[in-house]
Design a protein around this motif. Structure first.
Motif, PDB file in Angstrom:
ATOM      1  N   LYS A  32       7.545   4.783 -17.352  1.00 17.08           N
ATOM      2  CA  LYS A  32       6.868   4.996 -16.074  1.00 17.08           C
ATOM      3  C   LYS A  32       7.152   6.390 -15.513  1.00 17.08           C
ATOM      4  O   LYS A  32       6.239   7.092 -15.073  1.00 17.08           O
ATOM      5  N   SER A  33       8.428   6.781 -15.497  1.00 15.78           N
ATOM      6  CA  SER A  33       8.773   8.099 -14.964  1.00 15.78           C
ATOM      7  C   SER A  33       8.171   9.217 -15.803  1.00 15.78           C
ATOM      8  O   SER A  33       7.780  10.266 -15.286  1.00 15.78           O
ATOM      9  N   LEU A  79       4.539   9.524 -14.740  1.00 12.86           N
ATOM     10  CA  LEU A  79       4.419  10.202 -13.459  1.00 12.86           C
ATOM     11  C   LEU A  79       4.710  11.695 -13.607  1.00 12.86           C
ATOM     12  O   LEU A  79       4.033  12.541 -13.018  1.00 12.86           O
ATOM     13  N   GLY A  99      10.072  11.708  -5.065  1.00 11.75           N
ATOM     14  CA  GLY A  99      10.911  11.004  -6.024  1.00 11.75           C
ATOM     15  C   GLY A  99      11.633   9.807  -5.435  1.00 11.75           C
ATOM     16  O   GLY A  99      11.417   9.416  -4.277  1.00 11.75           O
ATOM     17  N   GLN A 100      12.560   9.245  -6.241  1.00 13.31           N
ATOM     18  CA  GLN A 100      13.264   8.036  -5.833  1.00 13.31           C
ATOM     19  C   GLN A 100      14.272   8.291  -4.719  1.00 13.31           C
ATOM     20  O   GLN A 100      14.652   7.376  -4.008  1.00 13.31           O
ATOM     21  N   VAL A 159       1.983  11.350  -5.936  1.00 10.90           N
ATOM     22  CA  VAL A 159       2.753  10.603  -6.925  1.00 10.90           C
ATOM     23  C   VAL A 159       4.027  10.096  -6.256  1.00 10.90           C
ATOM     24  O   VAL A 159       4.812  10.891  -5.719  1.00 10.90           O
ATOM     25  N   ASP A 199       7.488   7.701  -6.777  1.00  9.84           N
ATOM     26  CA  ASP A 199       8.362   7.027  -7.731  1.00  9.84           C
ATOM     27  C   ASP A 199       9.322   6.128  -6.963  1.00  9.84           C
ATOM     28  O   ASP A 199      10.229   6.602  -6.277  1.00  9.84           O
ATOM     29  N   GLU A 200       9.119   4.807  -7.044  1.00  9.29           N
ATOM     30  CA  GLU A 200       9.946   3.804  -6.361  1.00  9.29           C
ATOM     31  C   GLU A 200      10.082   4.128  -4.867  1.00  9.29           C
ATOM     32  O   GLU A 200      11.196   4.290  -4.349  1.00  9.29           O
ATOM     33  N   ALA A 234       4.849   4.187  -8.902  1.00 11.66           N
ATOM     34  CA  ALA A 234       5.661   3.310  -9.744  1.00 11.66           C
ATOM     35  C   ALA A 234       6.598   2.532  -8.839  1.00 11.66           C
ATOM     36  O   ALA A 234       7.236   3.109  -7.960  1.00 11.66           O
ATOM     37  N   GLU A 235       6.675   1.230  -9.035  1.00 10.79           N
ATOM     38  CA  GLU A 235       7.507   0.394  -8.169  1.00 10.79           C
ATOM     39  C   GLU A 235       7.866  -0.881  -8.914  1.00 10.79           C
ATOM     40  O   GLU A 235       6.993  -1.533  -9.489  1.00 10.79           O
ATOM     41  N   SER A 238      16.410   6.169 -18.031  1.00 10.63           N
ATOM     42  CA  SER A 238      15.646   5.804 -16.848  1.00 10.63           C
ATOM     43  C   SER A 238      16.619   5.433 -15.734  1.00 10.63           C
ATOM     44  O   SER A 238      17.818   5.209 -15.969  1.00 10.63           O
ATOM     45  N   GLU A 239      16.108   5.373 -14.502  1.00 13.75           N
ATOM     46  CA  GLU A 239      16.960   5.021 -13.375  1.00 13.75           C
ATOM     47  C   GLU A 239      17.621   3.659 -13.585  1.00 13.75           C
ATOM     48  O   GLU A 239      18.811   3.479 -13.313  1.00 13.75           O
TER      49      GLU A 239
END
Length: 536
Positions: free
Chosen positions: A42-43, A46, A88-89, A164, A166-167, A198-199, A416-417
């Motif tokens: 996903k990241s 993005l 970003g996150q 965009v 991200d979470e 993305a979530e 990834s996170e």
């Protein structure tokens, strides 16, 4: 607006691409939700939209990514900044100015926008996102939800055509998350902005999406309606999981949609759910007595008295800024009390150092990468085994149980996170401390990964460990905890059995509790355990 044409992306010497011959079109004015398991790409997807992949991250890219006609192979991120905004996150980590108003203007200054245009755009964004009252505030004083809206506003002032995210709600309490999602919804419907988001917490966002991009994890991608994707994917919110088990058609995506087909189920369920087996509770492993913490004029905690017992999993909840992280910091000795006492097994944690401290308590912070110093995943695991005296391979085994297969030669920052969180958890769990403190432990985790985490925490509780989770994830709290403590402005406003506390709160109640109210059911597991014959 966004076009992927036969795109494949491979990192380093990896034997397979993260994205494999992906082609997809996202039209203008659409809110498109990207879903998939932890580490599915996903990241990367993005990052490819604004050129960070590969101009910053490296890797090999074939095919073409075009944003409003600009090919990212020919246009690095700086040449896409006027049409693509990225949040970003951890939005606060991107702040460069001192005040909200200056932060909103900074992007335009970088793009050399005329001063009169800058002023007008700042005012427009302040009104659009409900930030006018915060314009003079220091960015360091913002709550999580406020910081997220300011970060979105900072990229909107450049008038991008694509946003965009991200979470965007992963670190937000339920009310703040709704504020952010309402703002995003308004941007799509009123301004025609194209949003790619993305979530993992789909229960919050799936009903807002026009379409879903599903990454199954094999490098492929599918684009379809939310309802059709939810019928096939393994990462589903609780409402969808219950609906699929019960055979409801059409598949509901919101609490309101699920209430009607759930009527018959509510009528047939027992008045009280069958309780899951719980670990017996032992003596207190951590106590706080009249604990007060002040940061200058701000009182973060006010005379907190709390005891956590062996075998207990406690969910610590409350809005952003309520004092949850401060309480965790005080319990492990990182935060000095202004008044009152904290004890770990009868000892002041501030008197413990090094291994003496880790033998009492393990901590995973909101930024799990802060615990990782090795050059590879394998090195992190070996170090954890060596420093805790564990049998070689212990940390790696815990990591596999939490995250599934992870390439051992990868650098932790290339994970990834969710994978990075699992690695930090594995490092801490290897020491098997009596008390485990987790601050937002499900950021970046998909639903299967959360199930594995809950299983691990229950096993630890059964072995006599105590766990405290500071979380905004109401579904995690419902699945894992036996007790919930709610903080508000530094005070304890609720402390009791999780089932009683969360069913009485419209904010912290999980989806199943809302669907089956007034019955006190919290999870799909509650339903299946209490009346398995009701599910075809």
């Amino acid at each position: 607006m966004i076009d992927f044409e036969n795109v494949s992306i491979t990192y380093g010497d990896s034997p397979r691409p993260v994205l494999d011959d992906v082609s997809v079109h996202v039209p203008e004015g659409e809110l498109c939700l990207v879903v998939g398991s932890t580490g599915s790409g996903k990241s990367t997807l993005l990052g490819a939209v604004n050129g960070l992949v590969p101009h910053f991250t490296g890797g090999t890219v074939s095919g073409h990514v075009r944003i409003a006609g600009r090919d990212t192979r020919d246009h690095p991120p700086r040449e896409l900044a006027d049409i693509v905004g990225v949040v970003g996150q951890n939005p606060a980590a991107t702040f460069v100015a001192d005040t909200v108003e200056d932060e909103l203007a900074w992007t335009m200054e970088s793009l050399a926008v005329a001063p009169d245009v800058m002023r007008r755009r700042v005012e427009d964004v302040l009104d659009l996102l409900g930030l006018a009252d915060l314009r003079a505030r220091s960015v360091t004083s913002l709550s999580g939800g406020q910081a997220q809206r300011v970060a979105i506003g900072a990229v909107l002032t450049a008038n991008p055509r694509v946003l965009v995210l991200d979470e965007p709600t992963s670190a937000l309490d339920p009310a703040a998350a709704e504020d952010v999602l309402a703002a995003v919804h308004r941007l799509v419907h009123d301004l025609g902005l194209t949003v790619l988001m993305a979530e993992h917490r789909l229960e919050r966002v799936v009903q807002h999406a026009d379409t879903l991009l599903w990454l199954p994890g094999d490098g492929t991608l599918e684009r379809d309606t939310p309802r059709r994707i939810m019928q096939r994917t393994t990462s589903t919110p609780p409402i969808v999981t219950l609906a699929r088990a019960a055979g409801w058609d059409p598949l509901p995506l919101t609490v309101r949609d699920a209430r009607a087909p759930a009527r018959e189920l509510r009528d047939r369920l027992p008045a009280e759910p069958v309780a899951a087996d719980a670990a017996p509770l032992g003596s207190a492993v951590a106590t706080a007595q009249a604990l007060t913490v002040r940061y200058g004029p701000l009182t973060a905690l006010r005379e907190i008295t709390l005891s956590v017992r062996a075998g207990e999993i406690v969910a610590l909840m409350g809005r952003n800024g309520a004092g949850k992280s401060t309480l965790l910091g005080a319990l492990c000795g990182l935060v000095r009390p202004s008044a009152g006492t904290v004890r770990l097994g009868g000892t002041d944690p501030r008197q413990l150092r090094g291994r003496d401290l880790t033998r009492h308590v393990g901590v995973v912070p909101q930024q799990p990468g802060d615990l990782l110093y090795g050059d590879t995943v394998a090195e992190e695991c070996r170090t954890a085994d060596r420093e805790t005296g564990a049998v070689p391979g212990t940390a790696a085994a815990v990591l596999r149980r939490l995250a599934g297969p992870v390439e051992p030669d990868l650098h932790p920052r290339d994970l990834s996170e969710g994978q990075r969180l699992c690695l930090a958890l594995a490092v801490v769990l290897t020491a098997r401390p009596p008390l485990l403190l987790l601050d937002e432990p499900t950021r970046g985790l998909d639903y299967p990964a959360k199930v594995r985490l809950v299983t691990t925490l229950r096993e630890l509780a059964a072995e006599g460990h105590a766990v405290v989770l500071a979380t905004h994830d109401v579904e995690l709290a419902a699945e894992a905890s036996v007790r919930t403590v709610v903080l508000a402005d530094g005070d304890v406003v609720a402390d009791g059995a999780s089932r009683a506390v969360v069913t009485q709160s419209p904010v912290f109640a999980p989806q199943i509790a809302k669907v089956l109210a007034p019955l006190p059911y919290l999870t799909v597991a509650d339903v299946l355990r209490s009346a398995p014959e009701l599910i075809p």
